[in-house]
Design an enzyme around this catalytic site. Structure first.
Site, PDB file in Angstrom:
ATOM      1  CD  GLU A  31      -0.697 -14.860   6.049  1.00 19.88           C
ATOM      2  OE1 GLU A  31      -1.074 -15.687   5.203  1.00 19.88           O
ATOM      3  OE2 GLU A  31      -1.148 -14.801   7.199  1.00 19.88           O
ATOM      4  NE  ARG A 256       0.674 -23.897  -3.620  1.00 20.51           N
ATOM      5  CZ  ARG A 256       0.487 -22.875  -2.804  1.00 20.51           C
ATOM      6  NH1 ARG A 256      -0.457 -22.003  -3.002  1.00 20.51           N
ATOM      7  NH2 ARG A 256       1.275 -22.713  -1.757  1.00 20.51           N
ATOM      8  CE  LYS A 266       4.321 -18.814   3.737  1.00 20.26           C
ATOM      9  NZ  LYS A 266       3.511 -17.619   3.836  1.00 20.26           N
TER      10      LYS A 266
HETATM   11  P1  ATP Z   1       2.160 -21.685   1.956  1.00 21.86           P
HETATM   12  O1  ATP Z   1       1.034 -22.521   1.471  1.00 21.86           O
HETATM   13  O2  ATP Z   1       3.497 -22.290   1.800  1.00 21.86           O
HETATM   14  O3  ATP Z   1       1.922 -21.118   3.315  1.00 21.86           O
HETATM   15  P2  ATP Z   1       1.185 -19.315   0.860  1.00 21.86           P
HETATM   16  O4  ATP Z   1       0.513 -19.388  -0.434  1.00 21.86           O
HETATM   17  O5  ATP Z   1       0.346 -19.217   2.066  1.00 21.86           O
HETATM   18  O6  ATP Z   1       2.201 -20.473   0.946  1.00 21.86           O
HETATM   19  P3  ATP Z   1       1.976 -16.628   0.768  1.00 21.86           P
HETATM   20  O7  ATP Z   1       2.948 -15.945   1.610  1.00 21.86           O
HETATM   21  O8  ATP Z   1       0.553 -16.311   0.925  1.00 21.86           O
HETATM   22  O9  ATP Z   1       2.219 -18.151   0.932  1.00 21.86           O
HETATM   23  O10 ATP Z   1       2.394 -16.554  -0.761  1.00 21.86           O
HETATM   24  C1  ATP Z   1       2.813 -15.419  -1.458  1.00 21.86           C
HETATM   25  C2  ATP Z   1       2.603 -15.695  -2.910  1.00 21.86           C
HETATM   26  O11 ATP Z   1       3.392 -16.798  -3.317  1.00 21.86           O
HETATM   27  C3  ATP Z   1       1.161 -16.035  -3.189  1.00 21.86           C
HETATM   28  O12 ATP Z   1       0.723 -15.324  -4.328  1.00 21.86           O
HETATM   29  C4  ATP Z   1       1.195 -17.506  -3.435  1.00 21.86           C
HETATM   30  O13 ATP Z   1       0.206 -17.874  -4.368  1.00 21.86           O
HETATM   31  C5  ATP Z   1       2.591 -17.711  -4.005  1.00 21.86           C
HETATM   32  N1  ATP Z   1       3.034 -19.078  -3.794  1.00 21.86           N
HETATM   33  C6  ATP Z   1       3.105 -19.758  -2.629  1.00 21.86           C
HETATM   34  N2  ATP Z   1       3.501 -21.027  -2.830  1.00 21.86           N
HETATM   35  C7  ATP Z   1       3.689 -21.159  -4.169  1.00 21.86           C
HETATM   36  C8  ATP Z   1       4.088 -22.233  -5.025  1.00 21.86           C
HETATM   37  N3  ATP Z   1       4.381 -23.444  -4.530  1.00 21.86           N
HETATM   38  N4  ATP Z   1       4.186 -21.999  -6.353  1.00 21.86           N
HETATM   39  C9  ATP Z   1       3.907 -20.784  -6.847  1.00 21.86           C
HETATM   40  N5  ATP Z   1       3.525 -19.741  -6.117  1.00 21.86           N
HETATM   41  C10 ATP Z   1       3.408 -19.906  -4.785  1.00 21.86           C
HETATM   42 MG    MG Z   2      -1.069 -17.811   2.436  1.00 18.35          MG
END
Ligand code: ATP
Ligand code: MG
Length: 539
Positions: A31, A256, A266
């Site tokens: 995102e 994760r 984030k």
């Molecule tokens: P955050 O919680 O840091 O905001 P997010 O999951 O909202 O992270 P996205 O931009 O939605 O961030 O993530 C893009 C992809 O990366 C998603 O498929 C998410 O599951 C994956 N992702 C995010 N953080 C991790 C992590 N710590 N380990 C593995 N995959 C991750």
């Molecule tokens: Mg997200």
């Protein structure tokens, strides 16, 4: 076919063997609401890596269904970070590319009697959703006819209603044990300017509804995501089955990446930037990919770390020391050696005149890297901590009357310490022994300590930066991130360095000091710590 390396590959092998799919397509779905972090590197390792393994394709998919938080600045940063890791995406697609089709599918659901316009407020919807043990209550608007729903939904789109006044909900089952299936909201009214579609839309689809459609429209066969989406899979499947997707993409969840002493949300990272705790998203202490890059962490080491941690279904936390050990291993094998002095103390060799070459191996582990030469001379800088007026027992560095070797040069004996009015040592006067030259030592003098040094005539000033973890250990101040943030995690030293470092930017092992990135900033030489020299991780 090569053997499956993890459970995701085992599922894919099943799908291929059963003929459910004939090729593999994945997507990396950030995102654009912030910078990518090391957790995303794992997601990329899984998504790009799986496609690579099967000779398939991986798209870069920007999940931009939440217009109020998304920015083009983040889109650009995300692209840059993926390229840095060396991954290649097949197509760059945005959820917003599909807004028209996502909308058309919503009308189709309405016509099928599978979605309805609901007038309950967000709070009322939450209150009637039920709990894990109790079913929810059906909305009084659930019985609207498809005709009425279609008219209202089109009016929602045309801007007739205020934000939050109505929404579109899937009509599934208010008694489902899975709360995500209790008539979830699939469209909301939101007047926000979208970073790509501007003000074209005042209704936006919800992630859970849009994601399976976007996957399908891109030809994704396997939608790989993290475990928090496991409970959402029934809804993912409901959308695909109800809309008749064939072949229907398969969602597979993995754990994760969590690393001790690293904040990976984030929301918190943004707070650190906004409150000025760090210098920016690319501060070397940040776990963002931009931060790791600024830190001097090689992209190869990041990928190697993800590969070694592996892909599992079970949640776990990896020690930061393990990540650092992987980085250190890489740099130990690849980084040239050089000399700099953190806290300089002057050393004068009273019986030496002139200058000569001192030669050392660029990297003992890599004979092909050859040797390099620095100038040895009468006045040198040594580490303040390498001389003591009051040495503890078994002190192998310099003390009055004691001997130590200067790296790649001679053995010296400390004869006199010059102190200032405060009693602090400002200079050490030494005698050197001409027969003790490194590699040709016939002096018979025993010197256990080997000290690094910088020639005071030719040495240059450097700003040396060392870092502690931004997040203190969990037991230091409880679990709350904000209490664990170490605001004094950057330490600055006025160092002296061999002139070579000022002319050759790159990553180095500064002998006896650590791994550092050397670069120029505003005309000054900066030596910025990548990782410490000592491995305190228990493999
Ligand atoms: P955050 O919680 O840091 O905001 P997010 O999951 O909202 O992270 P996205 O931009 O939605 O961030 O993530 C893009 C992809 O990366 C998603 O498929 C998410 O599951 C994956 N992702 C995010 N953080 C991790 C992590 N710590 N380990 C593995 N995959 C991750
Ligand atoms: Mg997200």
């Amino acid at each position: 076919m090569a053997e499956a390396e993890n459970f995701i590959q085992a599922f894919i092998d099943e799908d291929l063997a059963a003929g459910r799919v004939t090729s593999v397509q994945t997507r990396f779905p950030p995102e654009p609401n912030g910078y990518l972090h090391i957790g995303h590197a794992k997601s990329m390792y899984v998504n790009f890596g799986t496609a690579l393994k099967y000779g398939g394709k991986c798209n870069l998919f920007f999940d931009d269904t939440n217009p109020s938080k998304e920015k083009t600045e983040f889109v650009d940063a995300i692209r840059r970070d993926i390229e840095w890791l060396g991954y290649h995406w097949e197509r760059e697609v945005y959820a917003s590319d599909f807004f028209d089709t996502i909308y058309a599918y919503a009308e189709k659901l309405i016509e099928m009697g599978k979605a309805f316009v609901c007038d309950l407020s967000a709070d009322e919807i939450r209150e009637t959703r039920g709990t894990l043990t109790e079913p929810g209550t059906e909305s009084p608007y659930r019985g609207r006819t498809p005709e009425e729903n279609l008219r209202l939904f089109r009016e929602m789109r045309a801007g007739k209603y205020a934000d939050g006044e109505k929404c579109l909900r899937a009509k599934i089952d208010m008694a489902s044990p899975n709360i995500n299936l209790r008539d979830p909201v699939i469209y909301r009214i939101l007047r926000a300017t979208h970073h790509r579609t501007g003000d074209k839309w005042c209704i936006y689809p919800m992630y859970d509804y849009a994601h399976p459609i976007c996957d399908y429209l891109q030809g994704v066969t396997h939608s790989l995501c993290t475990l928090e989406f496991e409970d959402h899979r029934p809804l993912y499947d409901w959308v695909g089955l109800t809309l008749g997707f064939s072949p229907k993409p398969r969602q597979i969840e993995f754990a994760r990446l969590n690393v001790t002493n690293l904040v990976m949300s984030k929301r918190y990272l943004k707070k650190l930037v906004e409150e000025g705790t760090v210098h920016g998203w690319d501060d070397p202490r940040m776990p963002t990919l931009a931060g790791l890059r600024a830190r001097g962490i090689p992209a190869e080491a990041v990928k190697d770390f993800c590969a070694r941690v592996g892909v599992a279904k079970a949640q776990s936390e990896v020690e930061i020391g393990y990540f650092e050990a992987v980085v250190r291993d890489y740099l130990n094998a690849h980084a040239p050696r050089a000399m700099a002095v953190l806290e300089p103390l002057k050393l004068t060799i009273t019986n030496y005149e002139g200058e000569e070459d001192a030669t050392f191996e660029v990297n003992q582990l890599d004979p092909a890297a050859g040797t390099r030469t620095v100038k040895f001379g009468k006045t040198l800088w040594i580490e303040r901590s390498d001389f003591s007026l009051d040495p503890p027992p078994k002190y192998h560095r310099l003390k009055l009357g004691g001997y130590a070797r200067l790296k790649s040069a001679y053995i010296v004996r400390a004869d006199e310490a010059v102190t200032d009015e405060k009693g602090e040592v400002v200079e050490v006067k030494c005698t050197y022994f001409p027969e003790s030259r490194s590699g040709a030592d016939t002096s018979g003098i025993k010197a256990k300590g080997v000290l690094h040094w910088v020639n005071a005539e030719t040495g240059v000033d450097a700003v040396l930066r060392r870092y502690d973890h931004l997040l203190r250990d969990a037991d230091y101040a409880g679990q709350d991130f904000s209490e664990r943030i170490n605001k004094e995690s950057e330490h600055i030293f006025a160092a002296k360095a061999e002139p070579y470092l000022a002319e050759n930017e790159g990553s180095y092992q500064l002998m006896r000091t650590g791994y550092f990135r050397a670069f120029r900033e505003g005309g000054k030489l900066i030596l910025s710590e990548i990782v410490s020299l000592k491995d305190n991780f228990n493999k």
